[in-house]
Motif scaffolding. Sequence first.
Motif, PDB file in Angstrom:
ATOM      1  N   ASP A 168      49.998  42.272  42.562  1.00 49.87           N
ATOM      2  CA  ASP A 168      50.739  41.843  41.381  1.00 49.87           C
ATOM      3  C   ASP A 168      51.109  40.370  41.465  1.00 49.87           C
ATOM      4  OD1 ASP A 168      50.577  44.390  40.400  1.00 49.87           O
ATOM      5  OD2 ASP A 168      52.557  44.993  41.157  1.00 49.87           O
ATOM      6  N   TYR A 169      51.145  39.840  42.688  1.00 57.57           N
ATOM      7  CA  TYR A 169      51.548  38.460  42.900  1.00 57.57           C
ATOM      8  C   TYR A 169      50.397  37.581  43.389  1.00 57.57           C
ATOM      9  CZ  TYR A 169      56.026  40.888  42.853  1.00 57.57           C
ATOM     10  OH  TYR A 169      57.086  41.662  42.509  1.00 57.57           O
ATOM     11  N   ILE A 170      49.518  38.131  44.226  1.00 55.59           N
ATOM     12  CA  ILE A 170      48.378  37.388  44.756  1.00 55.59           C
ATOM     13  C   ILE A 170      47.184  37.672  43.851  1.00 55.59           C
ATOM     14  CG2 ILE A 170      47.014  36.867  46.810  1.00 55.59           C
ATOM     15  CD1 ILE A 170      50.019  36.492  47.192  1.00 55.59           C
ATOM     16  N   LYS A 171      46.859  36.737  42.960  1.00 54.06           N
ATOM     17  CA  LYS A 171      45.850  36.977  41.936  1.00 54.06           C
ATOM     18  C   LYS A 171      44.425  36.725  42.426  1.00 54.06           C
ATOM     19  CE  LYS A 171      49.085  37.904  38.949  1.00 54.06           C
ATOM     20  NZ  LYS A 171      49.294  39.280  38.496  1.00 54.06           N
ATOM     21  N   ASN A 172      44.272  35.850  43.404  1.00 51.65           N
ATOM     22  CA  ASN A 172      42.935  35.510  43.901  1.00 51.65           C
ATOM     23  C   ASN A 172      42.409  36.632  44.802  1.00 51.65           C
ATOM     24  OD1 ASN A 172      40.916  34.381  45.822  1.00 51.65           O
ATOM     25  ND2 ASN A 172      41.287  32.492  44.653  1.00 51.65           N
ATOM     26  N   PRO A 173      41.221  37.222  44.499  1.00 51.19           N
ATOM     27  CA  PRO A 173      40.698  38.338  45.315  1.00 51.19           C
ATOM     28  C   PRO A 173      40.527  37.974  46.790  1.00 51.19           C
ATOM     29  CG  PRO A 173      39.499  38.167  43.245  1.00 51.19           C
ATOM     30  CD  PRO A 173      40.357  36.948  43.327  1.00 51.19           C
ATOM     31  N   LEU A 174      40.061  36.757  47.063  1.00 55.53           N
ATOM     32  CA  LEU A 174      39.905  36.337  48.466  1.00 55.53           C
ATOM     33  C   LEU A 174      41.253  36.288  49.160  1.00 55.53           C
ATOM     34  CD1 LEU A 174      38.301  35.226  50.854  1.00 55.53           C
ATOM     35  CD2 LEU A 174      38.506  32.937  49.848  1.00 55.53           C
ATOM     36  N   ASN A 175      42.264  35.738  48.486  1.00 58.87           N
ATOM     37  CA  ASN A 175      43.593  35.670  49.078  1.00 58.87           C
ATOM     38  C   ASN A 175      44.216  37.052  49.258  1.00 58.87           C
ATOM     39  OD1 ASN A 175      43.362  32.928  49.171  1.00 58.87           O
ATOM     40  ND2 ASN A 175      44.658  32.523  47.377  1.00 58.87           N
ATOM     41  N   GLN A 176      43.852  38.007  48.409  1.00 56.91           N
ATOM     42  CA  GLN A 176      44.315  39.380  48.594  1.00 56.91           C
ATOM     43  C   GLN A 176      43.787  39.957  49.910  1.00 56.91           C
ATOM     44  OE1 GLN A 176      43.004  41.429  45.077  1.00 56.91           O
ATOM     45  NE2 GLN A 176      44.443  40.363  43.699  1.00 56.91           N
ATOM     46  N   ASP A 220      51.450  25.123  53.051  1.00 57.50           N
ATOM     47  CA  ASP A 220      50.731  23.904  53.400  1.00 57.50           C
ATOM     48  C   ASP A 220      49.247  24.140  53.662  1.00 57.50           C
ATOM     49  OD1 ASP A 220      50.959  25.248  55.788  1.00 57.50           O
ATOM     50  OD2 ASP A 220      52.291  23.787  56.736  1.00 57.50           O
ATOM     51  N   CYS A 221      48.741  25.358  53.347  1.00 59.70           N
ATOM     52  CA  CYS A 221      47.304  25.597  53.487  1.00 59.70           C
ATOM     53  C   CYS A 221      46.595  25.241  52.180  1.00 59.70           C
ATOM     54  CB  CYS A 221      47.020  27.051  53.856  1.00 59.70           C
ATOM     55  SG  CYS A 221      47.237  28.203  52.480  1.00 59.70           S
ATOM     56  N   HIS A 222      45.248  25.144  52.226  1.00 56.87           N
ATOM     57  CA  HIS A 222      44.514  24.738  51.038  1.00 56.87           C
ATOM     58  C   HIS A 222      44.156  25.912  50.128  1.00 56.87           C
ATOM     59  CE1 HIS A 222      41.370  25.510  54.145  1.00 56.87           C
ATOM     60  NE2 HIS A 222      40.759  26.108  53.134  1.00 56.87           N
ATOM     61  N   TYR A 223      44.519  27.122  50.512  1.00 56.07           N
ATOM     62  CA  TYR A 223      44.256  28.271  49.657  1.00 56.07           C
ATOM     63  C   TYR A 223      45.332  28.467  48.595  1.00 56.07           C
ATOM     64  CZ  TYR A 223      40.636  29.720  52.956  1.00 56.07           C
ATOM     65  OH  TYR A 223      39.512  29.768  53.730  1.00 56.07           O
ATOM     66  N   SER A 261      47.193  30.920  42.249  1.00 54.68           N
ATOM     67  CA  SER A 261      47.549  32.078  43.067  1.00 54.68           C
ATOM     68  C   SER A 261      48.181  31.646  44.381  1.00 54.68           C
ATOM     69  CB  SER A 261      46.293  32.915  43.359  1.00 54.68           C
ATOM     70  OG  SER A 261      46.580  33.944  44.287  1.00 54.68           O
ATOM     71  N   PRO A 262      49.184  32.403  44.876  1.00 52.54           N
ATOM     72  CA  PRO A 262      49.651  32.200  46.233  1.00 52.54           C
ATOM     73  C   PRO A 262      48.535  32.524  47.231  1.00 52.54           C
ATOM     74  CG  PRO A 262      51.209  33.509  44.955  1.00 52.54           C
ATOM     75  CD  PRO A 262      49.957  33.427  44.162  1.00 52.54           C
ATOM     76  N   CYS A 263      48.710  32.087  48.478  1.00 56.12           N
ATOM     77  CA  CYS A 263      47.677  32.260  49.501  1.00 56.12           C
ATOM     78  C   CYS A 263      47.893  33.557  50.298  1.00 56.12           C
ATOM     79  CB  CYS A 263      47.692  31.068  50.455  1.00 56.12           C
ATOM     80  SG  CYS A 263      49.285  30.904  51.304  1.00 56.12           S
ATOM     81  N   GLY A 264      46.989  33.787  51.266  1.00 53.93           N
ATOM     82  CA  GLY A 264      47.089  34.975  52.112  1.00 53.93           C
ATOM     83  C   GLY A 264      48.282  34.941  53.049  1.00 53.93           C
ATOM     84  N   HIS A 265      48.737  33.747  53.432  1.00 52.11           N
ATOM     85  CA  HIS A 265      49.916  33.647  54.293  1.00 52.11           C
ATOM     86  C   HIS A 265      51.158  34.185  53.584  1.00 52.11           C
ATOM     87  CE1 HIS A 265      47.165  30.334  55.640  1.00 52.11           C
ATOM     88  NE2 HIS A 265      47.360  30.946  56.797  1.00 52.11           N
ATOM     89  N   ILE A 266      51.308  33.789  52.311  1.00 48.38           N
ATOM     90  CA  ILE A 266      52.445  34.299  51.533  1.00 48.38           C
ATOM     91  C   ILE A 266      52.305  35.804  51.331  1.00 48.38           C
ATOM     92  CG2 ILE A 266      53.530  34.254  49.247  1.00 48.38           C
ATOM     93  CD1 ILE A 266      52.917  31.272  49.139  1.00 48.38           C
TER      94      ILE A 266
END
Length: 302
Positions: A5-13, A63-66, A71-76
């Motif tokens: 619901d928050y991480i929209k990018n499939p790769l970041n999911q 501070d990552c490039h994703y 979309s937020p990144c995988g770290h978040i």
Amino acid sequence: MNINDYIKNPLNQKLSTIFYVNSDIMNIKVDNDEVSATVSAFGYVNQCQYKIKNDKLIHYQCDCHYCDELSPCGHIGAVMMKLSDNITLPYYDDKIARIKYFKENEEKRKREAYLKQKSKITTEFIQQQKQLYQQSLSTILQQTQYELEPVFNHMKISYRVGNEKKYVIKNITTFLNQIKEKKKVTYGVALSFIHDESAFDDFALQQIEFLKFVNNSLRDNSFSKYYYTTLSKTIEIDETIIDAFFDLYYDHDYSTFRLNKDNEHIQINVKEDYDYYILSLEKKNPIFMVKNIYIFMITKKH
């Protein structure tokens, strides 16, 4: 919590699950819905933070490039999963599969990071050139002085502004307020400038003073014709302003009107009628003022 619901990018999911299972999530702090943490994964250490209020993601950064505006990144996502009481992990539970997936996407991630950096540099360069162009254009526009052209039609006058191409002033009171407030006004594709008095030529400034005189008459009870309204597109030339109008535009030649001085005497006809006299004028409808007598005449163009 469903992080999708928050991480929209499939790769970041997918990376959210990988980082959650195979990383150290440290220094988690929660303060008024604001969450910050440190995520150490595969030799990289990233600082991230986000805020969720009423199940809505208010803001986030890492501070990552994703992490980008889409979309937020995988770290978040990993931190969200760490704080959640109800987590469902996909097939990435197998450690070998996780490492294989990560290595297969390493080159892709590096390439995306490189392209993102190049895109940032290009965008900054374009913005710098745009600013230089706008500064140069503003300098040119500030040096340009614009004209006011009166258009006369049956004792009514309106105005156009510009140089080679002129545009109709639709509301004179608004035009004067724009000059007072030094506003930037766009008339059309070919004309847009800041309405400072320095932007007008000398005769335009004289006409602006005339318009101020007429506009200020609105506040004077003696000018009852204008008292309850504002100046719109046209001004009616009547006895209250005709002297100022004549003084301003005499000796200026326009396509729509011309002002001439004539020393010809006004002929008055006197007719005796019983015990009184009837006086009439030879020329119709003159306007008698202290300085001059004005006669309005319409002539056809040849």
